[in-house]
Motif scaffolding. Structure first.
Motif, PDB file in Angstrom:
ATOM      1  N   GLY A  56       4.180   1.433  -2.477  1.00 30.05           N
ATOM      2  CA  GLY A  56       3.050   2.040  -2.436  1.00 30.05           C
ATOM      3  C   GLY A  56       1.806   0.826  -2.289  1.00 30.05           C
ATOM      4  O   GLY A  56       2.095  -0.368  -2.296  1.00 30.05           O
ATOM      5  N   PRO A  57       0.466   1.362  -2.408  1.00 31.05           N
ATOM      6  CA  PRO A  57      -0.797   0.307  -2.176  1.00 31.05           C
ATOM      7  C   PRO A  57      -0.869  -0.456  -3.283  1.00 31.05           C
ATOM      8  O   PRO A  57      -0.584   0.076  -4.538  1.00 31.05           O
ATOM      9  CB  PRO A  57      -1.729   1.253  -1.721  1.00 31.05           C
ATOM     10  N   ASP A  58      -1.662  -1.544  -3.090  1.00 31.38           N
ATOM     11  CA  ASP A  58      -2.376  -2.210  -4.260  1.00 31.38           C
ATOM     12  C   ASP A  58      -3.419  -1.258  -4.883  1.00 31.38           C
ATOM     13  O   ASP A  58      -4.709  -1.694  -3.920  1.00 31.38           O
ATOM     14  CB  ASP A  58      -2.878  -3.617  -3.781  1.00 31.38           C
ATOM     15  N   ASN A  59      -3.559  -0.400  -5.873  1.00 25.07           N
ATOM     16  CA  ASN A  59      -4.882   0.269  -6.160  1.00 25.07           C
ATOM     17  C   ASN A  59      -5.792  -0.460  -6.534  1.00 25.07           C
ATOM     18  O   ASN A  59      -6.991  -0.023  -6.260  1.00 25.07           O
ATOM     19  CB  ASN A  59      -4.002   1.292  -7.419  1.00 25.07           C
ATOM     20  N   GLN A  60      -5.758  -1.563  -7.336  1.00 24.82           N
ATOM     21  CA  GLN A  60      -6.811  -2.448  -7.825  1.00 24.82           C
ATOM     22  C   GLN A  60      -7.649  -2.915  -6.602  1.00 24.82           C
ATOM     23  O   GLN A  60      -8.762  -2.749  -6.476  1.00 24.82           O
ATOM     24  CB  GLN A  60      -6.245  -3.436  -8.637  1.00 24.82           C
TER      25      GLN A  60
ATOM     26  N   GLY B 101     -14.928   7.849  -4.254  1.00 23.31           N
ATOM     27  CA  GLY B 101     -13.504   8.135  -4.951  1.00 23.31           C
ATOM     28  C   GLY B 101     -12.432   7.452  -4.090  1.00 23.31           C
ATOM     29  O   GLY B 101     -12.590   6.251  -3.853  1.00 23.31           O
ATOM     30  N   PHE B 102     -11.279   8.118  -4.231  1.00 26.28           N
ATOM     31  CA  PHE B 102     -10.056   7.316  -3.744  1.00 26.28           C
ATOM     32  C   PHE B 102      -8.824   8.519  -3.490  1.00 26.28           C
ATOM     33  O   PHE B 102      -8.811   9.205  -3.949  1.00 26.28           O
ATOM     34  CB  PHE B 102      -9.779   6.616  -4.971  1.00 26.28           C
TER      35      PHE B 102
ATOM     36  N   ASP C 217      -8.566   5.024   1.722  1.00 22.44           N
ATOM     37  CA  ASP C 217      -7.384   5.835   2.137  1.00 22.44           C
ATOM     38  C   ASP C 217      -6.251   5.092   2.109  1.00 22.44           C
ATOM     39  O   ASP C 217      -5.752   3.743   2.489  1.00 22.44           O
ATOM     40  CB  ASP C 217      -7.544   5.810   3.802  1.00 22.44           C
ATOM     41  N   GLN C 218      -5.167   5.704   1.335  1.00 24.97           N
ATOM     42  CA  GLN C 218      -3.771   5.058   1.065  1.00 24.97           C
ATOM     43  C   GLN C 218      -2.719   5.873   1.822  1.00 24.97           C
ATOM     44  O   GLN C 218      -1.623   5.614   1.561  1.00 24.97           O
ATOM     45  CB  GLN C 218      -3.448   5.094  -0.325  1.00 24.97           C
TER      46      GLN C 218
ATOM     47  N   ASP D 253       9.907  -4.338  -4.020  1.00 27.37           N
ATOM     48  CA  ASP D 253       8.805  -3.790  -3.650  1.00 27.37           C
ATOM     49  C   ASP D 253       8.095  -3.604  -2.307  1.00 27.37           C
ATOM     50  O   ASP D 253       8.344  -4.658  -1.647  1.00 27.37           O
ATOM     51  CB  ASP D 253       7.810  -4.197  -4.635  1.00 27.37           C
ATOM     52  N   VAL D 254       7.656  -2.785  -2.146  1.00 29.20           N
ATOM     53  CA  VAL D 254       6.662  -2.692  -0.368  1.00 29.20           C
ATOM     54  C   VAL D 254       5.485  -2.236  -0.544  1.00 29.20           C
ATOM     55  O   VAL D 254       5.092  -1.330  -1.171  1.00 29.20           O
ATOM     56  CB  VAL D 254       7.494  -1.597   0.220  1.00 29.20           C
ATOM     57  N   GLU D 255       4.672  -3.015  -0.141  1.00 24.94           N
ATOM     58  CA  GLU D 255       3.169  -2.827  -0.435  1.00 24.94           C
ATOM     59  C   GLU D 255       2.715  -2.275   0.909  1.00 24.94           C
ATOM     60  O   GLU D 255       2.918  -2.647   1.892  1.00 24.94           O
ATOM     61  CB  GLU D 255       2.375  -4.210  -0.527  1.00 24.94           C
ATOM     62  N   THR D 256       2.174  -1.136   0.892  1.00 27.71           N
ATOM     63  CA  THR D 256       1.633  -0.185   1.959  1.00 27.71           C
ATOM     64  C   THR D 256       0.237  -0.356   2.002  1.00 27.71           C
ATOM     65  O   THR D 256      -0.797  -0.664   1.091  1.00 27.71           O
ATOM     66  CB  THR D 256       2.061   1.314   1.603  1.00 27.71           C
ATOM     67  N   PRO D 257      -0.455   0.065   3.172  1.00 26.53           N
ATOM     68  CA  PRO D 257      -1.722  -0.060   3.410  1.00 26.53           C
ATOM     69  C   PRO D 257      -2.768   0.581   2.592  1.00 26.53           C
ATOM     70  O   PRO D 257      -2.525   1.594   1.959  1.00 26.53           O
ATOM     71  CB  PRO D 257      -1.953   0.262   4.762  1.00 26.53           C
ATOM     72  N   VAL D 258      -3.946   0.133   2.337  1.00 23.04           N
ATOM     73  CA  VAL D 258      -4.910   0.836   1.640  1.00 23.04           C
ATOM     74  C   VAL D 258      -6.500   0.155   2.270  1.00 23.04           C
ATOM     75  O   VAL D 258      -6.350  -0.966   2.541  1.00 23.04           O
ATOM     76  CB  VAL D 258      -4.981   0.814   0.172  1.00 23.04           C
ATOM     77  N   ASP D 259      -7.388   1.330   2.854  1.00 24.15           N
ATOM     78  CA  ASP D 259      -8.212   0.827   3.570  1.00 24.15           C
ATOM     79  C   ASP D 259      -9.498   1.803   3.004  1.00 24.15           C
ATOM     80  O   ASP D 259      -9.654   2.587   2.772  1.00 24.15           O
ATOM     81  CB  ASP D 259      -8.147   0.933   4.915  1.00 24.15           C
ATOM     82  N   LEU D 260     -10.568   1.024   3.246  1.00 24.74           N
ATOM     83  CA  LEU D 260     -12.126   1.570   2.734  1.00 24.74           C
ATOM     84  C   LEU D 260     -12.712   2.497   4.063  1.00 24.74           C
ATOM     85  O   LEU D 260     -12.320   2.515   5.204  1.00 24.74           O
ATOM     86  CB  LEU D 260     -13.026   0.389   2.859  1.00 24.74           C
TER      87      LEU D 260
END
Length: 320
Positions: free
Chosen positions: A147-151, A259-260, A280-281, A307-314
């Motif tokens: 998943g993404p880095d939510n922070q 939001g998120f 956007d995750q 762990d697998v870090e997935t994208p998160v974008d503004l």
């Protein structure tokens, strides 16, 4: 080791929303062999568009790879219904699932049942909301998080909002369920942005991811703090509740909302100028990332889950 996946790795078409019940849905193909691994996708509330989109993305992926695995999709009606999600884990183990890909409703409460599944030889992959590291350690199990880095995602949103604010301005935060790690991380990202900008957080309350509750809490905050300049919501459902409260208070255009999740309703709200930004995750791909990781373990392509870090974008009006 932490690996990185990017959206281009998986072409997943998204169709309409799925059923909002928690009934399991098996995906099958008459040409597929009976020895396909069985993957159970277990999500939170399918009443939330983010998770119905996630379910449709997974179903589409399975239909494109029907000879590789069987998919069972489950969701709970209410994100607070922990007992039902725990029961679903047990049901999927009894049904012979080879893997469980789960977005847990709570970061701690699901760990004991998942430990039992692992001890029975089931591959468990954690998506969306990360399981609590201390509880995992106490149960003696390792579950990879995909998943993404939510922070970091929330900080992108907060930093963008901060550009529209002035030091000394006041804002409020709408949190998700407080025992959920993704809510904690998103709030931490928002707080870091506001602190760096010299903006004061005058209220931070949990609306438990729900639109109606967010509307009620936001209305109360706006009444108590009529001078706030923005509301930062930890998911888009709460952001939609917040903009309704802002409209009712006659403050549209005066109180910014972020939001998120990047659900479709919020995309339109951004275009309409009602919401400033979201993150956007890639909900349509997030379950697919988890399924692919589960299949790698089942097929022996790797024996060391990580762990697998997935994208998160503004996401803003400029990027839509």
């Amino acid at each position: 080791m932490r690996h990185f996946l990017f959206p281009i790795l998986f072409a997943v078409a998204v169709s309409g929303c799925s059923s909002k019940s928690d009934t399991s849905t098996a995906q099958s193909n008459s040409d597929a062999t009976d020895d396909r691994p069985k993957v159970a996708l277990m999500m939170k509330s399918l009443a939330n568009e983010f998770f119905s989109t996630m379910a449709e993305g997974a179903k589409t992926h399975q239909s494109q790879h029907a000879d590789e695995y069987e998919l069972i999709v489950n969701g709970i009606k209410d994100e607070r219904d922990l007992s039902r999600q725990v029961a679903l884990v047990d049901e999927m183990v009894a049904a012979g699932a080879d893997a469980i890909v789960i977005a847990p409703a709570d970061s701690k409460a699901l760990v004991p049942s998942l430990r039992k599944a692992i001890n029975k030889g089931v591959v468990v992959i954690n998506i969306d909301n990360q399981l609590d590291a201390e509880v995992l350690a106490s149960e003696g199990v390792t579950v990879p998080f995909v998943g993404p880095d939510n922070q970091a995602g929330a900080k992108q949103v907060g930093d963008y909002l901060a550009e529209k604010l002035t030091a000394g301005d006041k804002v409020a935060i709408l949190e998700g369920i407080r025992t959920s790690f993704n809510s904690q991380q998103r709030v931490a990202g928002f707080e870091a942005s506001m602190k760096a900008a010299g903006v004061e957080i005058v209220s931070s309350q949990s609306a438990e991811w729900e639109m109606a509750k967010a509307n009620s809490i936001a209305a109360s905050i706006l009444s108590e703090h009529p001078d706030i300049k923005a509301i930062l919501a930890a998911n888009d459902s709460m952001a939609l509740g917040a903009i309704a409260a802002v409209k009712s208070a006659g403050k549209t255009g005066d109180v910014l909302v972020v939001g998120f999740d990047n659900i479709s309703a919020v995309q339109q709200a951004i275009r309409d100028g009602k919401i400033l930004a979201t993150a956007d995750q890639y909900g349509d791909k997030l379950a697919v990332f988890g399924i692919e990781t589960a299949l790698q373990l089942i097929n022996g392509e790797t024996d060391k889950p990580s762990d697998v870090e997935t994208p998160v974008d503004l996401v803003t009006a400029e990027s839509l």
